[in-house]
Design a protein around this motif. Structure first.
Motif, PDB file in Angstrom:
ATOM      1  N   GLU A   1       0.706  -1.328   0.314  1.00  0.00           N
ATOM      2  CA  GLU A   1       0.110  -0.095  -0.238  1.00  0.00           C
ATOM      3  C   GLU A   1       0.766   0.863  -0.100  1.00  0.00           C
ATOM      4  O   GLU A   1       1.605   1.000   0.567  1.00  0.00           O
ATOM      5  CB  GLU A   1      -1.083   0.033   0.813  1.00  0.00           C
ATOM      6  CG  GLU A   1      -1.824   0.736   1.212  1.00  0.00           C
ATOM      7  CD  GLU A   1      -2.751   1.197   0.012  1.00  0.00           C
ATOM      8  OE1 GLU A   1      -2.812   1.936  -1.473  1.00  0.00           O
ATOM      9  OE2 GLU A   1      -3.766   0.627  -0.198  1.00  0.00           O
ATOM     10  N   LYS A   2       0.398   2.348  -0.249  1.00  0.00           N
ATOM     11  CA  LYS A   2       1.411   3.563  -0.587  1.00  0.00           C
ATOM     12  C   LYS A   2       1.255   4.192   1.253  1.00  0.00           C
ATOM     13  O   LYS A   2       0.646   4.061   2.486  1.00  0.00           O
ATOM     14  CB  LYS A   2       0.210   4.688  -1.208  1.00  0.00           C
ATOM     15  CG  LYS A   2       0.596   4.406  -3.092  1.00  0.00           C
ATOM     16  CD  LYS A   2      -0.169   5.054  -3.478  1.00  0.00           C
ATOM     17  CE  LYS A   2      -1.697   5.646  -3.770  1.00  0.00           C
ATOM     18  NZ  LYS A   2      -1.865   6.461  -4.573  1.00  0.00           N
TER      19      LYS A   2
ATOM     20  N   HIS B   1       7.187   1.117  -5.750  1.00  0.00           N
ATOM     21  CA  HIS B   1       5.239   1.921  -5.420  1.00  0.00           C
ATOM     22  C   HIS B   1       5.009   1.196  -4.959  1.00  0.00           C
ATOM     23  O   HIS B   1       4.672  -0.326  -5.180  1.00  0.00           O
ATOM     24  CB  HIS B   1       5.676   2.090  -6.477  1.00  0.00           C
ATOM     25  CG  HIS B   1       4.063   2.523  -6.780  1.00  0.00           C
ATOM     26  ND1 HIS B   1       2.647   1.882  -6.140  1.00  0.00           N
ATOM     27  CD2 HIS B   1       3.008   3.932  -6.490  1.00  0.00           C
ATOM     28  CE1 HIS B   1       1.381   3.122  -5.968  1.00  0.00           C
ATOM     29  NE2 HIS B   1       2.113   4.147  -6.054  1.00  0.00           N
ATOM     30  N   GLY B   2       4.228   0.768  -3.200  1.00  0.00           N
ATOM     31  CA  GLY B   2       4.045   0.105  -2.817  1.00  0.00           C
ATOM     32  C   GLY B   2       3.993  -1.036  -1.486  1.00  0.00           C
ATOM     33  O   GLY B   2       4.087  -1.556  -0.888  1.00  0.00           O
TER      34      GLY B   2
ATOM     35  N   PHE C   1      -0.074  -1.245  -6.123  1.00  0.00           N
ATOM     36  CA  PHE C   1       0.813  -1.325  -6.540  1.00  0.00           C
ATOM     37  C   PHE C   1       0.862  -1.232  -7.947  1.00  0.00           C
ATOM     38  O   PHE C   1       0.143  -2.057  -8.522  1.00  0.00           O
ATOM     39  CB  PHE C   1       1.020  -2.549  -5.736  1.00  0.00           C
ATOM     40  CG  PHE C   1       2.573  -3.639  -6.581  1.00  0.00           C
ATOM     41  CD1 PHE C   1       3.749  -2.890  -6.779  1.00  0.00           C
ATOM     42  CD2 PHE C   1       2.636  -4.784  -7.075  1.00  0.00           C
ATOM     43  CE1 PHE C   1       4.845  -3.550  -7.662  1.00  0.00           C
ATOM     44  CE2 PHE C   1       3.836  -5.552  -7.498  1.00  0.00           C
ATOM     45  CZ  PHE C   1       4.694  -4.717  -7.640  1.00  0.00           C
ATOM     46  N   GLN C   2       1.779  -0.084  -8.483  1.00  0.00           N
ATOM     47  CA  GLN C   2       1.265   0.122  -9.510  1.00  0.00           C
ATOM     48  C   GLN C   2       2.160  -0.545 -10.848  1.00  0.00           C
ATOM     49  O   GLN C   2       1.762  -0.404 -12.145  1.00  0.00           O
ATOM     50  CB  GLN C   2       2.006   1.935 -10.034  1.00  0.00           C
ATOM     51  CG  GLN C   2       4.038   1.168  -9.281  1.00  0.00           C
ATOM     52  CD  GLN C   2       3.667   3.660  -9.648  1.00  0.00           C
ATOM     53  OE1 GLN C   2       3.834   4.012 -10.045  1.00  0.00           O
ATOM     54  NE2 GLN C   2       5.346   3.909  -9.744  1.00  0.00           N
ATOM     55  N   ASP C   3       3.020  -1.318  -9.992  1.00  0.00           N
ATOM     56  CA  ASP C   3       3.594  -2.709 -10.929  1.00  0.00           C
ATOM     57  C   ASP C   3       3.059  -3.417 -11.309  1.00  0.00           C
ATOM     58  O   ASP C   3       3.632  -4.640 -11.549  1.00  0.00           O
ATOM     59  CB  ASP C   3       5.186  -2.517 -11.050  1.00  0.00           C
ATOM     60  CG  ASP C   3       5.687  -1.118 -10.837  1.00  0.00           C
ATOM     61  OD1 ASP C   3       6.017  -0.524 -11.852  1.00  0.00           O
ATOM     62  OD2 ASP C   3       7.011  -1.020  -9.962  1.00  0.00           O
TER      63      ASP C   3
ATOM     64  N   GLU D   1       1.054  -5.540 -12.940  1.00  0.00           N
ATOM     65  CA  GLU D   1       0.393  -5.808 -14.249  1.00  0.00           C
ATOM     66  C   GLU D   1       2.137  -6.819 -14.727  1.00  0.00           C
ATOM     67  O   GLU D   1       1.637  -8.316 -15.311  1.00  0.00           O
ATOM     68  CB  GLU D   1      -0.097  -4.937 -15.360  1.00  0.00           C
ATOM     69  CG  GLU D   1      -0.931  -4.383 -15.142  1.00  0.00           C
ATOM     70  CD  GLU D   1      -1.971  -5.689 -14.709  1.00  0.00           C
ATOM     71  OE1 GLU D   1      -1.728  -6.564 -15.824  1.00  0.00           O
ATOM     72  OE2 GLU D   1      -2.826  -5.862 -14.249  1.00  0.00           O
TER      73      GLU D   1
ATOM     74  N   SER E   1      -4.342  -4.838  -5.928  1.00  0.00           N
ATOM     75  CA  SER E   1      -5.104  -3.201  -6.351  1.00  0.00           C
ATOM     76  C   SER E   1      -3.713  -2.489  -7.908  1.00  0.00           C
ATOM     77  O   SER E   1      -2.687  -2.536  -6.755  1.00  0.00           O
ATOM     78  CB  SER E   1      -5.624  -2.561  -5.523  1.00  0.00           C
ATOM     79  OG  SER E   1      -4.932  -1.670  -5.605  1.00  0.00           O
ATOM     80  N   LYS E   2      -4.077  -2.208  -8.530  1.00  0.00           N
ATOM     81  CA  LYS E   2      -3.585  -1.409  -9.220  1.00  0.00           C
ATOM     82  C   LYS E   2      -2.879   0.188  -8.333  1.00  0.00           C
ATOM     83  O   LYS E   2      -2.244   0.191  -8.911  1.00  0.00           O
ATOM     84  CB  LYS E   2      -4.110  -1.245 -10.743  1.00  0.00           C
ATOM     85  CG  LYS E   2      -3.683   0.312 -11.445  1.00  0.00           C
ATOM     86  CD  LYS E   2      -2.156  -0.198 -12.046  1.00  0.00           C
ATOM     87  CE  LYS E   2      -1.316   0.860 -12.964  1.00  0.00           C
ATOM     88  NZ  LYS E   2       0.021   0.131 -13.965  1.00  0.00           N
ATOM     89  N   GLU E   3      -3.693   0.289  -7.281  1.00  0.00           N
ATOM     90  CA  GLU E   3      -3.422   1.573  -7.091  1.00  0.00           C
ATOM     91  C   GLU E   3      -2.272   1.331  -6.130  1.00  0.00           C
ATOM     92  O   GLU E   3      -1.545   2.746  -5.588  1.00  0.00           O
ATOM     93  CB  GLU E   3      -5.342   2.145  -6.236  1.00  0.00           C
ATOM     94  CG  GLU E   3      -4.736   3.473  -5.889  1.00  0.00           C
ATOM     95  CD  GLU E   3      -5.965   3.487  -5.334  1.00  0.00           C
ATOM     96  OE1 GLU E   3      -6.624   4.782  -4.400  1.00  0.00           O
ATOM     97  OE2 GLU E   3      -7.300   2.828  -5.381  1.00  0.00           O
TER      98      GLU E   3
END
Length: 250
Positions: free
Chosen positions: A95-96, A149-150, A203-205, A207, A199-201
């Motif tokens: 999470e952020k 990120h995350g 953890f942006q990587d 995918e 979730s993408k939100e």
């Protein structure tokens, strides 16, 4: 007698590491919530011991009690060598910063940072008290060396483990103890399943990790364990305090 203390031995790379030590005729002391029946059977067939201590590593009082039992079992006059593999770990919370839940953050630091340090510290003390040589290994991650990120908590925890390993090695003044960290890279384990479920939100990587699974690019725990045990079997080549990365060894 030789012992290998392996945390998180119930599955994944912890299980694979334990199997390799059994093949070396090393007695296994597993620490996890669930006993591994396959390891028990493999050890019996190899005529070595598999002793399991059930412990929820997120509970400090349980960890302290478990540690006392492990020490009593492993460090005695018949013991000649001890391996410690601090493998158990969690990825959550993914999470952020600003949205982290305090209870998940503290649980993470307990399992990924405090427990490895406590085990490492106590095993080194007991080894010195009993005149026993040892190899003490912390499992780390490439995330320790970069911002993801995350993954602020996970990356920070592994960075702390790397510095702890380096410092412990620097403090040693003899050759009785070999101390290093091992980074296995991206492995096909339950932790990877948790990462892909993010979730993408948060953890942006995400995918990128889903694609690694889809394309069959995740290494198996057995592959990682084979590289790891080759390193362990060549102690004279090991530089104390170093982080050994799987991709540098294959």
């Amino acid at each position: 007698m030789h012992y290998a203390i392996v945390t998180g031995d119930s599955r994944g790379i912890g299980e694979a590491f334990a199997k390799k030590f059994i093949e070396k005729n090393v007695n296994i002391v597993g620490i996890s919530r669930t006993k591994n029946q396959e390891l028990e059977q493999l050890a019996a067939a190899q005529n070595v011991e598999y002793k399991h201590f059930s412990c929820d590593l997120s509970e400090q009082n349980l960890v302290e009690n478990c540690l006392e039992q492990v020490v009593k079992h492993v460090f005695h006059e018949q013991t000649h060598y001890v391996y410690l593999i601090n493998n158990a770990g969690v990825i959550e919370p993914v999470e952020k910063v600003g949205r982290l839940q305090p209870d998940k953050l503290l649980k993470h630091l307990q399992i990924n940072v405090a427990v490895p340090m406590l085990l490492f510290n106590r095993c080194l003390y007991e080894a010195n008290q009993h005149g026993i040589s040892s190899m003490l290994i912390n499992i780390t991650s490439g995330a320790a060396e970069k911002s993801v990120h995350g993954w602020s908590v996970y990356s920070s925890g592994k960075a702390a483990i790397n510095k702890f390993t380096e410092t412990a090695a620097m403090e040693q003044r003899d050759d009785d103890h070999i101390i290093f960290a091992f980074s296995p890279g991206v492995v096909d384990t339950d932790m990877q399943s948790e990462i892909r479920a993010s979730s993408k939100e948060a953890f942006q990587d995400v995918e990128d990790f889903r694609q690694l699974k889809e394309e069959g690019k995740l290494r198996s725990p057995d592959t990682v364990a084979a590289v790891f045990i080759d390193l362990v079997n060549d102690p004279k080549s090991i530089k104390n305090g170093k982080v050994y990365r799987l991709y540098d060894l294959i």
